[in-house]
Each structure stands twice: as structure tokens, then as C-alpha cells.
Enzyme design. Structure first.
Site, short mmCIF file in Angstrom:
data_model
loop_
_atom_site.label_atom_id
_atom_site.label_comp_id
_atom_site.label_asym_id
_atom_site.label_seq_id
_atom_site.Cartn_x
_atom_site.Cartn_y
_atom_site.Cartn_z
N LEU A 55 4.80 30.72 26.69
CA LEU A 55 3.69 30.86 25.75
C LEU A 55 2.39 31.21 26.45
O LEU A 55 1.64 32.08 25.99
CB LEU A 55 3.53 29.57 24.95
CG LEU A 55 4.54 29.37 23.82
CD1 LEU A 55 4.25 28.09 23.06
CD2 LEU A 55 4.53 30.56 22.86
N ALA A 56 2.10 30.55 27.57
CA ALA A 56 0.86 30.85 28.29
C ALA A 56 0.93 32.23 28.94
O ALA A 56 0.05 33.07 28.74
CB ALA A 56 0.58 29.78 29.35
N GLY A 57 1.98 32.49 29.71
CA GLY A 57 2.09 33.76 30.41
C GLY A 57 2.30 34.94 29.49
O GLY A 57 1.69 36.00 29.67
N HIS A 278 8.39 10.88 28.01
CA HIS A 278 8.51 11.05 26.56
C HIS A 278 9.39 9.94 25.99
O HIS A 278 10.48 9.69 26.50
CB HIS A 278 9.11 12.42 26.24
CG HIS A 278 8.91 12.86 24.83
ND1 HIS A 278 9.47 12.20 23.76
CD2 HIS A 278 8.20 13.90 24.30
CE1 HIS A 278 9.12 12.81 22.64
NE2 HIS A 278 8.35 13.85 22.94
N ARG A 342 2.45 8.76 23.49
CA ARG A 342 3.73 8.73 24.19
C ARG A 342 3.79 7.71 25.32
O ARG A 342 4.81 7.05 25.51
CB ARG A 342 4.04 10.14 24.74
CG ARG A 342 4.32 11.12 23.64
CD ARG A 342 4.48 12.54 24.16
NE ARG A 342 4.84 13.44 23.07
CZ ARG A 342 5.01 14.75 23.23
NH1 ARG A 342 4.83 15.30 24.42
NH2 ARG A 342 5.36 15.50 22.20
N HIS A 413 9.13 14.26 30.93
CA HIS A 413 8.96 15.39 30.02
C HIS A 413 7.93 16.40 30.54
O HIS A 413 8.27 17.47 31.00
CB HIS A 413 8.57 14.86 28.65
CG HIS A 413 8.35 15.92 27.62
ND1 HIS A 413 9.29 16.90 27.35
CD2 HIS A 413 7.32 16.15 26.76
CE1 HIS A 413 8.84 17.69 26.39
NE2 HIS A 413 7.65 17.27 26.02
N LEU A 453 1.78 23.35 23.31
CA LEU A 453 1.78 24.70 22.74
C LEU A 453 0.36 25.16 22.47
O LEU A 453 0.02 26.33 22.66
CB LEU A 453 2.61 24.73 21.45
CG LEU A 453 4.04 24.21 21.54
CD1 LEU A 453 4.76 24.37 20.22
CD2 LEU A 453 4.80 24.94 22.64
#
Length: 650
Positions: A55-57, A278, A342, A413, A453
Site C-alpha cells: 500500500l505504501a510503495g 495482536h 491491542r 503482528h 492501512l
């Protein structure tokens, strides 16, 4: 433009966080309005390397190419669609206030700083909260199929650490759907010739020329060939390092190599010991396992967590009446109940299991029960919300969670630590950027659910395209540097020498043997609970393991072909060195905060107890040599809007 309060001087370097002056709510707006720009004609002359295509790259590569830069994007998977971002299930946060329940940019900012136990940089977190609203619009425009209410509006649900519903989701496939959106944008730029995609390539070295990041050495994982690639700037988007524990929820290929190579070339590593455990994972079932399976935190919206009140109660869960059940999260944290953050939920699960109340064959699990929500809402509603997660659980365990409570237990996690970056997302190496999970910047000592995200897409779509221009505006006169330059040769020789060492080693033990041993050390002594004695022991054990690794590791095959064992060997070698730094960081931080729980620093009720007087800073570690103690540099954390208090979710 920048306050002198943001300059911190140390013996070896100056850490300049580059936080803009002005009110917190105005910093990002002012920055965007005054930052130096690169005109379109000059963008066509500049090349940027992006390592990672999650998602970042993926979003960064697509956005930079859309602006006109030439982009080279690298991933070790066979396709960007295989990036680990695909595994994120539950959702993505944004301060849209669609539920009209009191949410706002400020509340998202506040929840994130508090959730991170006041160990994050305020300015970065506020920017993240501001940008969050744009992310949803961007993704809807790309066709991401977010869940919708009956009237057609986008739906929201709750996640841990909040009292509002701000999490947008696509059933239990949010990461996959968002990644497909980013991949479509990336594919468009590949088709236009603005992005050159290098699948099945792994970065093995960073190339620095005259103090600036100018390229990488990558290995073609199919042919084994080493390649030299130039860039005016290098962007790392290579994810987190949770696999240092061997068993984690990460994809098996996830690694720290790109980050670690940058660290060894001068990029400081920030807060490496901040690891997220997590609370909602399928428990370990045997030594044969190579990874763990995450069950989304979204399940805690409708599932109730409990254990039997009686120690060693072996009855089936449906045979235990309510009065003999301990709904311990609801009992201990009445305001937030099952939706505490968490780190809090994980420690609470460990506590009841340590008391002998754990369930299942290993007694290292707690129940996540949907009985009451099915009675209240109906099985069809629960199936619509979580059906694919329930199916996944049943395939793995053979049990029907509609009839029998899920068994869950905490597992490694996400990693909040990563390369230190300033407000512009640049590391301590000029021209080297780190975005998404591979930097330290936005989550402090604990990440709230559904924020990974959000950060990845914020960095790639909306932050980096502005900040990298500030740097490249001063580099437009730099012509592409030939890969025949001595620095490229030196970096390639270093990578080749290491590969040759692996192939010529006459060891007798597999790479996995050493990875498992490292994982046991890290989990036992630097996992959910840590103490001085255990960390000191772990430090010596990892150093001994490192020596044994280089004597006894065996890598079959050759380096002139696809060789997964050779890939793993390099990654595990880096994990071992990282493990030493994580333990060093955990030893030095004599406080508890978020996911870093020092047993010597806890309240009477067993909660994390911070020491703000001595540890309200980012720990930036400078590499000094393998086996040598790293130099510590500190970036003081200044809180202007949210003043640190003892966290309470009661």
C-alpha cells in the site's frame, strides 16, 4: 519555517525533525503552501527508486509517476498484488464522522497519540488524521468496494482504543481491496511507461555517493544476477520486521533486509523494541508451524472475550453457564470493554492464561464468543459482516465459530519501530525516505487497529509527493550518475561477497533452524513481557547464535538460479543483528509503554507504567559495527496539544 526547538544536538549528528512552526492544526497546510516545488519539465529529468509495492510503495510509485517523475519500483514477490498489505482484514480509519457520533480530526489525532502511549510525534500524527479523510475519497474513486449501509452511504465499525465508529471496511478483505486500488493506479503508470516494475527483485545494498542515497543493488531472484540501479532519491516501503520472532502474522517473506542495509549505511533505527502483539490470533498448535494466522480485530465488535472463572475448567464452552464465565475485558475496562487497545487486550489475555484459566489443548487461549450477537442480530447479519473470517477459522481449526467460540491468543503482528524519519519522511541519510510500516513515525509504542492501512496510503498518496519535491528541487541539476561509479561497484562487491560466503559455508544446519532459535529467544525474553535479567540473557544468547550461524548455516543449491534458501539466509542474518539491537533498545528503556512492557515498571493493577521524566523521547540508534554497541541519539517528544497522562480505558 522551522523552530529551533526541533533541533537536537548530539556528539555524532544533529537530529532535525523539521516540524513546521505554527499551530498544530496549521502545520501541514502551511508546509504544503510554502514547500519548494519541481516544475513538470524538471520532474521528467528525475528518477526515483521505490523499494516495495504494497500500500505504501504502490501508492507512492503511482503518485510520483503521475506527477511526472521516472520511477523504478521493486518487489520480491511475483506481483505487487502479493504484497503483505493484502493480509490486512479489518478496515482503515478516517475521521469522516459519517455516524455523527462525535468523531473529528482532533479526536482521531488524540486517540492515536493516547493509544500509542504518548510516544509518537504529535505533528506527524495530526497530519495523518487530517489526510485520513482524503484517503477514503481517493479509494472510492478507484472503485474500492467499501461496505455500505442500506441507504447507500459508506458504513463504519469500531476498532480498539476508540469510542466512535470510524473504521471503513470491505468485509474482512479491506487490505486486499485497497491494494487492488493502488495496483490499478500503479498499472496505469506502468502502461504509460512512467514506472518500470521489477518483480522478483530484492534490494541487497544501498548505494551512497557524496553522502546522498543514489541507488541500490538488487538481486534478480530468478536468475541470481546482481543489478545496479540509479535514482536521484530512494524510497523504502518494505514493511515491518515482525518475522524476527519467526512465528508472526506476517507473510513468510516479510523481512528487514532493505531497512537493515540502510541502517548499516547511516540511517538511524528508531524505537526498534516497540513491537505490537495482536490479541486476536489463532493459537500456536505445534512446532511444525511456520507462521500464525490473524483473526481481525473487527471481530471484537460483536464477539465477547471470556475464560472460565474456575482454573483448569475442561468443559466445552457451551456447557459453562454465564455466572461461571469471566468476561475479563468487560470487567476490567467497563468504558471500552472488548475494544480496548491491542497491547492492553494482549496483556490481559496473557494474565488470565498465566492464572491457569486458559482454554483449549494448550491452555494458551481465550474464547471469542459470538453467541450473544447472533441472538441479537441474527446469524445472517454476522455472516454478512465476518463471513469470510469465519470460513477461514473453520478451515484452519475444523470448528464452526457460529456454534462454538473461537479460540484466540496474542501473537506478534506489527512493528511500531523502524527507520527514524523527520517530518518530511527522510531518514538521516540525505535522499533516503522511509514510508509506511518501515518507518517509526506515527504510532508511538502501540498502533491502534485499522491505522496501518491509513498510514501507508497517507504516506504514499498524500505526504511523500509533497515532501520529496522539497529535496529534489535542489537536485534538478544532477545528471543521472553512471552505475559504473566506484560506489556502485563497492556496494555490488559487498553483496556478492556475502552471497559467496553463504554458498561456500560448510555448515550442517538449515536456515530455518537458526530462525526458529532466534524466534524463541525473542519471544521468551523480548516478547509480551520483558525484564532486565531476561534481556541481559537474551543479548548474550543472540550474540552466540550469530557466531554459530556463520559457522554452521548450510545453504544448498547455487546462487545462479532461483534459490529460496539463499534468500532466507540473507534475511535471517539481518534478523539476528536486528534482534541484538531490539534487545539493546528494550534494555535501555527502563519503563513500560504500549507494547513495550517492562515487568519492573507496572502499576498495582498490572498496567504499563511510563516514566515521562526520563524516557519521553524517540530512541534513534546509529550503527557502529556488527556485535558493537550502537550509539543512542534522542529526539525529545514535545506535547503541545495532548498532555501525557496515565492511560486509562476503564
Amino acid at each position: 519555517m522551522f523552530s529551533v526547538l526541533n533541533l537536537y544536538f548530539f556528539s555524532m549528528t544533529t537530529l532535525n525533525s523539521k516540524i513546521p512552526e505554527g499551530n498544530l492544526s496549521e502545520k501541514w497546510t502551511k508546509y504544503r503552501s510554502t514547500v519548494k516545488l519541481v516544475n513538470p519539465a524538471n520532474k521528467r529529468k528525475l528518477e526515483v527508486i521505490v523499494v516495495g509495492s504494497g500500500l505504501a510503495g504502490g501508492s507512492a510509485a503511482a503518485s510520483l509517476a503521475e506527477l511526472g517523475y521516472k520511477v523504478k519500483c521493486f518487489c520480491f514477490q511475483d506481483s505487487p498484488r502479493r504484497a503483505h498489505s493484502i493480509a490486512a482484514q479489518g478496515g482503515i480509519n478516517a475521521a469522516k464522522n459519517y455516524k455523527n457520533d462525535g468523531d473529528s480530526v482532533y479526536r482521531l489525532f488524540y486517540d492515536t497519540v493516547k493509544g500509542g502511549d504518548y510516544r509518537a510525534r504529535e505533528a506527524n500524527v495530526h497530519r495523518l488524521a487530517e489526510v485520513s479523510t482524503q484517503i477514503i475519497d481517493q479509494c472510492v474513486a478507484q472503485g474500492v468496494p467499501f461496505a455500505r449501509e442500506y441507504g447507500g452511504l459508506l458504513d463504519n465499525r469500531s476498532f480498539g482504543g476508540t469510542q466512535v465508529e470510524r473504521t471503513f471496511y470491505a468485509r474482512g478483505q479491506t487490505g486486499q481491496q485497497l491494494l487492488l486500488g493502488a495496483y490499478s493506479a500503479l498499472s496505469r503508470q506502468i502502461a504509460h511507461g512512467q514506472v518500470t516494475m521489477y518483480n522478483r527483485h530484492e534490494m541487497l545494498e544501498l548505494v551512497i555517493i557524496d553522502g546522498k542515497a543514489r541507488g541500490i543493488i538488487a538481486r534478480d531472484l530468478v536468475t541470481g544476477e546482481l543489478e545496479r540501479h540509479f535514482g536521484h532519491a530512494v524510497v523504502l516501503a518494505s514493511g515491518g520486521y515482525g518475522n524476527v520472532f519467526f512465528l508472526s502474522t506476517n507473510a513468510m517473506g516479510s523481512n528487514v533486509t532493505a531497512n537493515w542495509k540502510a541502517h548499516k549505511k547511516g540511517a538511524f533505527f528508531g524505537n526498534p523494541c516497540f513491537t505490537q502483539i495482536h490479541p486476536t490470533c489463532i493459537p500456536v498448535s505445534g512446532d511444525y508451524q511456520s507462521k500464525l494466522t490473524l483473526m481481525s480485530e473487527s471481530l471484537r465488535n460483536d464477539g465477547r472475550v471470556w475464560v472460565p472463572k474456575k482454573q483448569g475448567d475442561l468443559r466445552r464452552p457451551e456447557e459453562i453457564p454465564d455466572e461461571e464465565r469471566d468476561y475479563y475485558l468487560e470487567r476490567r475496562y467497563p468504558s471500552f470493554g472488548n475494544l480496548v487497545p491491542r497491547d492492553v487486550a494482549s496483556r490481559a489475555a496473557k494474565m488470565v492464561c498465566d492464572e491457569g484459566k486458559g482454554v483449549g489443548p494448550s491452555a494458551l487461549a481465550v474464547n471469542l464468543d459470538f453467541r450473544d450477537s447472533i441472538k441479537r442480530l441474527g446469524e445472517n447479519v454476522i455472516a454478512a459482516r465476518y463471513g469470510n473470517l469465519f470460513e477461514m477459522y473453520e478451515k484452519i481449526t475444523g470448528e464452526n465459530p457460529y456454534k462454538t467460540p473461537m479460540r484466540i491468543y496474542p501473537a506478534v503482528h506489527y512493528t511500531m519501530g523502524g527507520l527514524w524519519v523527520d517530518y518530511e519522511l527522510m531518514t538521516t541519510v540525505q535522499g533516503l525516505y522511509a514510508i509506511g510500516e518501515c518507518n517509526f513515525s506515527d504510532h508511538g509504542a502501540n498502533r491502534l487497529g485499522a491505522s496501518a492501512l491509513m498510514q501507508g496510503l497517507a504516506d504514499g498518496y498524500f505526504v511523500l509527493p509533497y515532501t520529496i519535491g522539497s529535496y529534489l528541487s535542489g537536485d534538478i541539476a544532477t545528471k543521472p550518475i553512471s552505475t559504473d561509479h566506484a560506489s556502485f561497484k563497492e556496494a555490488e562487491d559487498a553483496a556478492r561477497e556475502r552471497i559467496t560466503k553463504f554458498m561456500n559455508n560448510k555448515g550442517t544446519k538449515s536456515v530455518d533452524h537458526f530462525h526458529k532459535e532466534l524466534g524463541k529467544i525473542m519471544w521468551n525474553y523480548c516478547g509480551m513481557a520483558r525484564n532486565e535479567q531476561g534481556l541481559t540473557k537474551a543479548k548474550k544468547m543472540i550474540a552466540d547464535l550469530r557466531e554459530e550461524f556463520w559457522k554452521e548455516v548450510k545453504v544448498p543449491g547455487t546462487d545462479k538460479e532461483l534459490n529460496p534458501e539463499l534468500e532466507k539466509a540473507g534475511r535471517v542474518a539481518d534478523f539476528i543483528e536486528l534482534g541484538e539491537l531490539m534487545v539493546e533498545d528494550a534494555l535501555h528503556r527502563r519503563e513500560s509503554c504500549g507494547g513495550h512492557f517492562r515487568e519492573e515498571s507496572q502499576t498495582e493493577e498490572g498496567e504499563a507504567k511510563r516514566d515521562d521524566a526520563n524516557f519521553s523521547y524517540v530512541a534513534g540508534w546509529e550503527f557502529t559495527g556488527v556485535g558493537q554497541k550502537a550509539n543512542l541519539h534522542k529526539e525529545a517528544l514535545v506535547f503541545e496539544e495532548v498532555h501525557p497522562t496515565q492511560r486509562s480505558y476503564k
